[in-house]
Design an enzyme around this catalytic site. Structure first.
Site, mmCIF file in Angstrom:
data_model
loop_
_atom_site.group_PDB
_atom_site.id
_atom_site.type_symbol
_atom_site.label_atom_id
_atom_site.label_comp_id
_atom_site.label_asym_id
_atom_site.label_seq_id
_atom_site.Cartn_x
_atom_site.Cartn_y
_atom_site.Cartn_z
ATOM 1 N N ILE A 142 9.210 7.103 -3.548
ATOM 2 C CA ILE A 142 8.234 6.219 -2.910
ATOM 3 C C ILE A 142 7.856 6.734 -1.531
ATOM 4 O O ILE A 142 8.722 7.154 -0.760
ATOM 5 C CB ILE A 142 8.814 4.797 -2.770
ATOM 6 C CG1 ILE A 142 9.239 4.254 -4.132
ATOM 7 C CG2 ILE A 142 7.821 3.859 -2.093
ATOM 8 C CD1 ILE A 142 10.152 3.039 -4.053
ATOM 9 N N CYS A 143 6.572 6.675 -1.216
ATOM 10 C CA CYS A 143 6.091 6.990 0.136
ATOM 11 C C CYS A 143 5.672 5.680 0.786
ATOM 12 O O CYS A 143 4.596 5.149 0.503
ATOM 13 C CB CYS A 143 4.911 7.962 0.082
ATOM 14 S SG CYS A 143 4.290 8.421 1.717
ATOM 15 N N LEU A 144 6.551 5.135 1.623
ATOM 16 C CA LEU A 144 6.301 3.863 2.303
ATOM 17 C C LEU A 144 6.913 3.949 3.692
ATOM 18 O O LEU A 144 8.099 4.275 3.832
ATOM 19 C CB LEU A 144 6.921 2.710 1.513
ATOM 20 C CG LEU A 144 6.715 1.294 2.062
ATOM 21 C CD1 LEU A 144 5.232 0.941 2.102
ATOM 22 C CD2 LEU A 144 7.482 0.279 1.222
#
Length: 206
Positions: A142-144
């Protein structure tokens, strides 16, 4: 035969006795320093243990609150297996947001809490395959921002899951995790939506 003169200090104590007392004084001071170091180390150990206990108490409290509050389609459960370097292993689920290509699906999230938590963010990844610009279609990574440099100890696992659910509704293709999906999202929204819905039906509606 010349006699050696015995030298006396101002107080009348012989130099030999004075030197012996000085050596004794150094040993005493050294002993006090060692005791001080040991005391400092003991205090550090106690503080570290107290902090770890507080961290574990916080984690237990977070888990209870997550299990109690299932509003918004978010649930969390504890897993028995804990990897080395981690404090806890949880699994979470997120309901696909309404009016998004993921509506109707239930997505599983693998959650690892490092031993440094809450001072470092939890490690999360999708266990359920999903077609999304900010989530790897291969690994579930995930890119958060709040799972990276924007994390704060004031945040919680539930906060992160809510943010992740919001990300599903509003992708950020300019900061992608999956470049192929991001490219399709920016260039052909129709195909993106169709593919995301198809993946949801195949992988998240079992």
């Amino acid at each position: 035969v010349r006699r050696k003169k015995r030298v006396f200090c101002a107080s009348g104590t012989s130099v030999l006795k004075f030197r012996a007392e000085r050596r004794c004084g150094k040993e005493v001071r050294s002993s006090f320093r060692e005791r001080g170091v040991k005391a400092s180390l003991s205090a550090l150990v106690v503080r570290y243990s107290e902090r770890k206990m507080a961290d574990h108490n916080r984690v237990a409290k977070e888990l209870r609150e997550c299990q109690k509050d299932t509003t918004g389609g978010i649930t969390v459960a504890e897993q028995a297996d804990v990897q080395a370097g981690c404090m806890a292993h949880w699994s979470g689920t997120i309901k696909g947001p309404v009016s998004s290509p993921y509506e109707g699906g239930t997505f599983s999230i693998d959650i690892m809490l490092p031993k440094e938590y809450p001072f470092v963010p939890p490690k999360m990844k999708f266990s359920t395959k999903i077609w999304h610009p900010n989530i790897s279609s291969q690994s579930g990574a995930i890119c958060l921002d709040i799972l990276k440099n924007e994390w704060s100890p004031a945040l919680t696992v539930r906060t992160a899951l809510i943010s992740l659910q919001a990300l599903m509704s509003a992708p950020e293709p300019d900061d992608p995790q999956d470049a192929v999906v991001a490219k399709q999202y920016k260039e052909n929204q129709t195909d993106f939506v169709a593919t995301a819905k198809y993946w949801t039906e195949i992988y998240a509606m079992r």
